[in-house]
Design a protein around this motif. Structure first.
Motif, PDB file in Angstrom:
ATOM      1  N   ILE A 191       1.774  -0.574  -3.132  1.00  0.00           N
ATOM      2  CA  ILE A 191       2.172   0.207  -3.987  1.00  0.00           C
ATOM      3  C   ILE A 191       0.732   0.525  -4.628  1.00  0.00           C
ATOM      4  CG2 ILE A 191       2.995   0.391  -6.578  1.00  0.00           C
ATOM      5  CD1 ILE A 191       5.339  -1.494  -5.614  1.00  0.00           C
ATOM      6  N   LEU A 192      -0.232  -0.247  -4.834  1.00  0.00           N
ATOM      7  CA  LEU A 192      -1.401   0.108  -5.559  1.00  0.00           C
ATOM      8  C   LEU A 192      -2.230   1.002  -4.606  1.00  0.00           C
ATOM      9  CD1 LEU A 192      -3.379  -0.757  -7.684  1.00  0.00           C
ATOM     10  CD2 LEU A 192      -4.429  -2.320  -5.895  1.00  0.00           C
ATOM     11  N   ARG A 193      -2.193   0.851  -3.145  1.00  0.00           N
ATOM     12  CA  ARG A 193      -2.763   1.619  -2.477  1.00  0.00           C
ATOM     13  C   ARG A 193      -2.331   3.255  -2.596  1.00  0.00           C
ATOM     14  NH1 ARG A 193      -5.596  -1.954  -1.590  1.00  0.00           N
ATOM     15  NH2 ARG A 193      -6.462  -0.859  -3.515  1.00  0.00           N
ATOM     16  N   ALA A 194      -0.741   3.107  -2.616  1.00  0.00           N
ATOM     17  CA  ALA A 194      -0.207   4.606  -2.955  1.00  0.00           C
ATOM     18  C   ALA A 194      -0.649   5.148  -4.495  1.00  0.00           C
ATOM     19  CB  ALA A 194       1.122   4.494  -2.815  1.00  0.00           C
ATOM     20  N   THR A 195      -0.730   4.283  -5.470  1.00  0.00           N
ATOM     21  CA  THR A 195      -1.057   4.701  -6.816  1.00  0.00           C
ATOM     22  C   THR A 195      -2.569   5.324  -6.809  1.00  0.00           C
ATOM     23  OG1 THR A 195       0.592   3.102  -7.640  1.00  0.00           O
ATOM     24  CG2 THR A 195      -1.354   3.866  -9.319  1.00  0.00           C
ATOM     25  N   GLU A 196      -3.509   4.924  -6.023  1.00  0.00           N
ATOM     26  CA  GLU A 196      -4.693   5.159  -6.179  1.00  0.00           C
ATOM     27  C   GLU A 196      -4.999   6.768  -6.072  1.00  0.00           C
ATOM     28  OE1 GLU A 196      -7.130   1.128  -4.822  1.00  0.00           O
ATOM     29  OE2 GLU A 196      -6.738   2.518  -3.261  1.00  0.00           O
ATOM     30  N   VAL A 197      -4.038   7.132  -5.108  1.00  0.00           N
ATOM     31  CA  VAL A 197      -4.418   8.728  -4.672  1.00  0.00           C
ATOM     32  C   VAL A 197      -3.033   9.458  -5.065  1.00  0.00           C
ATOM     33  CG1 VAL A 197      -5.638   8.199  -2.520  1.00  0.00           C
ATOM     34  CG2 VAL A 197      -3.179   8.066  -2.281  1.00  0.00           C
ATOM     35  N   THR A 198      -2.109   8.989  -5.981  1.00  0.00           N
ATOM     36  CA  THR A 198      -1.131   9.925  -6.625  1.00  0.00           C
ATOM     37  C   THR A 198      -1.266   9.841  -8.193  1.00  0.00           C
ATOM     38  OG1 THR A 198       0.395   7.977  -6.408  1.00  0.00           O
ATOM     39  CG2 THR A 198       0.408   9.613  -4.724  1.00  0.00           C
ATOM     40  N   THR A 199      -0.366   9.175  -8.802  1.00  0.00           N
ATOM     41  CA  THR A 199      -0.853   8.930 -10.319  1.00  0.00           C
ATOM     42  C   THR A 199      -2.000   8.239 -10.755  1.00  0.00           C
ATOM     43  OG1 THR A 199       0.514   6.871 -10.237  1.00  0.00           O
ATOM     44  CG2 THR A 199       1.709   9.104 -10.461  1.00  0.00           C
ATOM     45  N   GLN A 200      -2.745   7.408 -10.012  1.00  0.00           N
ATOM     46  CA  GLN A 200      -3.549   6.454 -10.512  1.00  0.00           C
ATOM     47  C   GLN A 200      -2.988   5.728 -11.648  1.00  0.00           C
ATOM     48  OE1 GLN A 200      -7.851   8.176 -10.831  1.00  0.00           O
ATOM     49  NE2 GLN A 200      -7.054   9.981  -9.954  1.00  0.00           N
ATOM     50  N   SER A 201      -3.765   5.278 -12.800  1.00  0.00           N
ATOM     51  CA  SER A 201      -3.236   4.237 -13.620  1.00  0.00           C
ATOM     52  C   SER A 201      -2.366   5.171 -14.730  1.00  0.00           C
ATOM     53  CB  SER A 201      -4.342   3.627 -14.250  1.00  0.00           C
ATOM     54  OG  SER A 201      -5.015   4.365 -15.032  1.00  0.00           O
ATOM     55  N   PRO A 202      -1.717   4.502 -15.429  1.00  0.00           N
ATOM     56  CA  PRO A 202      -0.753   5.249 -16.541  1.00  0.00           C
ATOM     57  C   PRO A 202      -1.749   5.577 -17.517  1.00  0.00           C
ATOM     58  CG  PRO A 202       0.179   3.088 -16.003  1.00  0.00           C
ATOM     59  CD  PRO A 202      -0.913   3.047 -15.172  1.00  0.00           C
ATOM     60  N   SER A 203      -1.165   6.372 -18.392  1.00  0.00           N
ATOM     61  CA  SER A 203      -2.129   6.978 -19.565  1.00  0.00           C
ATOM     62  C   SER A 203      -2.892   5.970 -20.430  1.00  0.00           C
ATOM     63  CB  SER A 203      -0.937   7.677 -20.571  1.00  0.00           C
ATOM     64  OG  SER A 203      -1.922   8.034 -21.564  1.00  0.00           O
ATOM     65  N   GLY A 204      -4.085   6.027 -20.292  1.00  0.00           N
ATOM     66  CA  GLY A 204      -5.095   5.139 -20.971  1.00  0.00           C
ATOM     67  C   GLY A 204      -4.763   4.877 -22.328  1.00  0.00           C
ATOM     68  N   LEU A 205      -4.442   5.971 -23.282  1.00  0.00           N
ATOM     69  CA  LEU A 205      -4.095   5.946 -24.543  1.00  0.00           C
ATOM     70  C   LEU A 205      -2.831   5.211 -24.866  1.00  0.00           C
ATOM     71  CD1 LEU A 205      -4.796   9.565 -26.202  1.00  0.00           C
ATOM     72  CD2 LEU A 205      -5.616   7.543 -26.678  1.00  0.00           C
ATOM     73  N   SER A 206      -1.910   5.384 -24.048  1.00  0.00           N
ATOM     74  CA  SER A 206      -0.594   4.998 -24.066  1.00  0.00           C
ATOM     75  C   SER A 206      -0.827   3.212 -23.782  1.00  0.00           C
ATOM     76  CB  SER A 206       0.488   5.273 -22.889  1.00  0.00           C
ATOM     77  OG  SER A 206       0.936   6.355 -23.388  1.00  0.00           O
TER      78      SER A 206
END
Length: 533
Positions: A333-348
């Protein structure tokens, strides 16, 4: 829910055969590798294109929140003594590790390490996963999380096990992949284990030459849309079946902390049913033990992917949630996240981290307990208003819901018939009503002119729903929750019945009463033959 030390727990088993070809083919993002080296002491980075924190427009954010033990059922939340303040400065200091320079910057797809650590401790204390090497991975809420589950486990055309009434957005994720829902029967107590077992046991006979499903999607607590909650006994049976047939369970559990005490129907003259008042001293362990244990508390193999979210507890606009899953699935899931959503909103992340660290572990649990009390009150309001607007009678043996609703003042007449039935929700935000059309003349006329009972049911339901809208009361049609069973075609519903979802989460008690009274006007109009489809 006695805790077991990690040393005594097994590790997750190898479930790599469940990964789809896309997931197996993913490689790490090189740019994310660079970020980890930037944190090494003495490193001078001329590599990453990171904006300089001095150029971020926010110098500091100060937030005012409620204290965790505020009584949300009263106006005390507006009292200054019921609030606390916390701040998020731009730069790190001995007293502030949660900073805007980090929150607003590019980072790893894991998200905030401090927030993840808080969640891991919380998960260990409250959920007690049954294997030792579970991972926590932040995401942008359960819709984002489910999309990622589908994209690591499902191939085009796969069959997916779902409840016979299932969350519409969960289907919209896999419908473009030509996946097919396999409806499993449910009742007022949730998914029926025997139905799941029969479906899997007979698969080769009912679907010769077709690959058996290997993923079960379920909303086990406060089920959307039916409001049912699986008991621990049912969860154990379902887990055992999934072990037997090598099924991955996706436990989508946004309503977990909104589990209600039983509701008892009282005579209309009785005093309004109330929830327990907040105790002077909050008993953390008693609160945890009042919750039905999760699937991950039973999972000794790592075959459960739990989707948790702050949407129903801290606000859906945060777009922040997290996975609890085995290391293999977390890494993919992390590998997919790196090239799609990245991390959730930093402010949130920063705001939620600041809030939770201000409250602490016990404070967050205290807040969740207060939320449960508030939504319990709302559930009670809805049931009481139904009892005031209709006569509610115990269901006959041929109806599995808790009560049937008949016209007010007609409970004792011999020719009475049910308008609809429902069960008292055990959690969540919804009441699920089942309308009976056998005594509806308009529907019976439609049946004589339609090609099938299902077509007549669909036409009647659409016309009835539009009449509700004209009367200024909005419900969700049950057809939205019908599983897609191939070529974007939905499972054919039974004739002579129509479902609607009624939410008690948002409107005031007074608005709920007006809404249910408007619903009653429409029902009487249609059953009195004063409306047409």
């Amino acid at each position: 829910m006695a805790s077991t030390s990690s040393a005594a727990k097994p590790k997750a088993i190898d479930l790599s055969h469940h990964l789809n070809e896309l997931s197996r083919s993913r490689v790490p993002s090189p740019l994310k590798d660079i970020i980890k080296y930037m944190k090494e002491p003495g490193m001078i980075s001329l590599a990453g294109g990171l904006p300089h924190p001095d150029l971020f427009p926010f110098a500091e954010i100060t937030a005012t929140s409620y204290v965790p033990d505020v009584d949300l059922r009263s106006t005390s939340g507006e009292d200054i003594h019921s609030t606390l303040n916390f701040s998020i400065p731009k730069n790190v200091s001995p007293s502030h590790q949660n900073t805007l320079s980090a929150a607003l910057q590019y980072g790893t797809s894991y998200g905030s390490a401090n927030l993840s650590s808080f969640i891991r401790e919380f998960t260990s204390r409250v959920m007690n996963p049954a294997y030792s090497d579970f991972e926590i991975l932040l995401d942008s809420g359960n819709t984002d999380a489910w999309n990622k589950v589908v994209n690591i486990l499902c191939e085009f055309g796969d069959y997916i096990l779902v409840e016979e009434h299932t969350y519409p957005s969960s289907q919209a994720v896999w419908a473009p992949m030509k996946c097919i829902g396999v409806p499993i029967s449910i009742d007022k107590n949730g998914l029926i284990p025997e139905s799941l077992h029969d479906t899997l046991k007979n698969w080769n006979n009912t679907h010769p030459g077709v690959k058996r499903p290997h993923l079960l999607y379920t909303v086990p607590v406060g089920h959307n849309p039916t409001g049912s909650t699986l008991s621990l006994e049912r969860k154990k049976k379902i887990y055992e079946i999934c072990v037997e047939y090598d099924i991955i369970i996706c436990e989508d559990d946004p309503y977990y902390f909104l589990q209600f005490p039983p509701y008892t129907l009282r005579p209309s003259s009785s005093e309004t049913q109330k929830t327990a008042e907040n105790p002077v001293a909050f008993d953390r362990q008693a609160y945890i033990e009042s919750l039905v244990p999760t699937f991950i508390s039973l999972d000794v193999q790592g075959r459960v992917i739990r989707l948790d979210t702050f949407s129903k507890t801290l606000g859906p606009g945060n777009r922040l949630g997290y996975f609890v899953c085995n290391p293999l699935f977390a890494e993919r899931i992390l590998r997919a996240t790196e090239v799609t959503t990245q991390s959730p909103s930093g402010l949130s992340q920063a705001l939620v981290e600041g809030l939770l660290t201000s409250w602490g572990q016990d404070g967050y649990l205290r807040w969740l307990s207060g939320l449960r009390d508030s939504y319990t009150s709302r559930r009670n309001w809805m049931c009481e208003i139904m009892a005031e607007t209709f006569d509610l009678l115990p269901s006959p043996q041929n109806i599995t819901d808790d009560v049937v609703a008949v016209q007010k003042g007609h409970a004792s007449t011999k020719d009475t018939f049910p308008y609809f039935s429902f069960s008292f929700p055990k959690g969540g935000m919804f009441l699920w009503i089942k309308l009976y059309l056998a005594h509806n003349a308009t529907y019976q006329d439609l049946k004589t002119t339609s090609s099938s009972g299902a077509v007549a049911t669909a036409k009647w339901a659409e016309a009835f729903w539009m009449d509700l809208i004209k009367e200024k009361v909005l419900l969700v049609p049950g057809s939205y929750y019908t599983p897609i069973v191939g070529n974007n075609e939905r499972m054919i519903q039974d004739s002579d019945v129509v479902f609607f979802r009624v939410a008690f989460s948002y409107e005031t008690k007074e608005e709920m009463k007006i809404g249910i009274e408007r619903m009653a006007v429409v029902i009487q109009r249609w059953w009195n033959g004063e409306a047409s489809a």
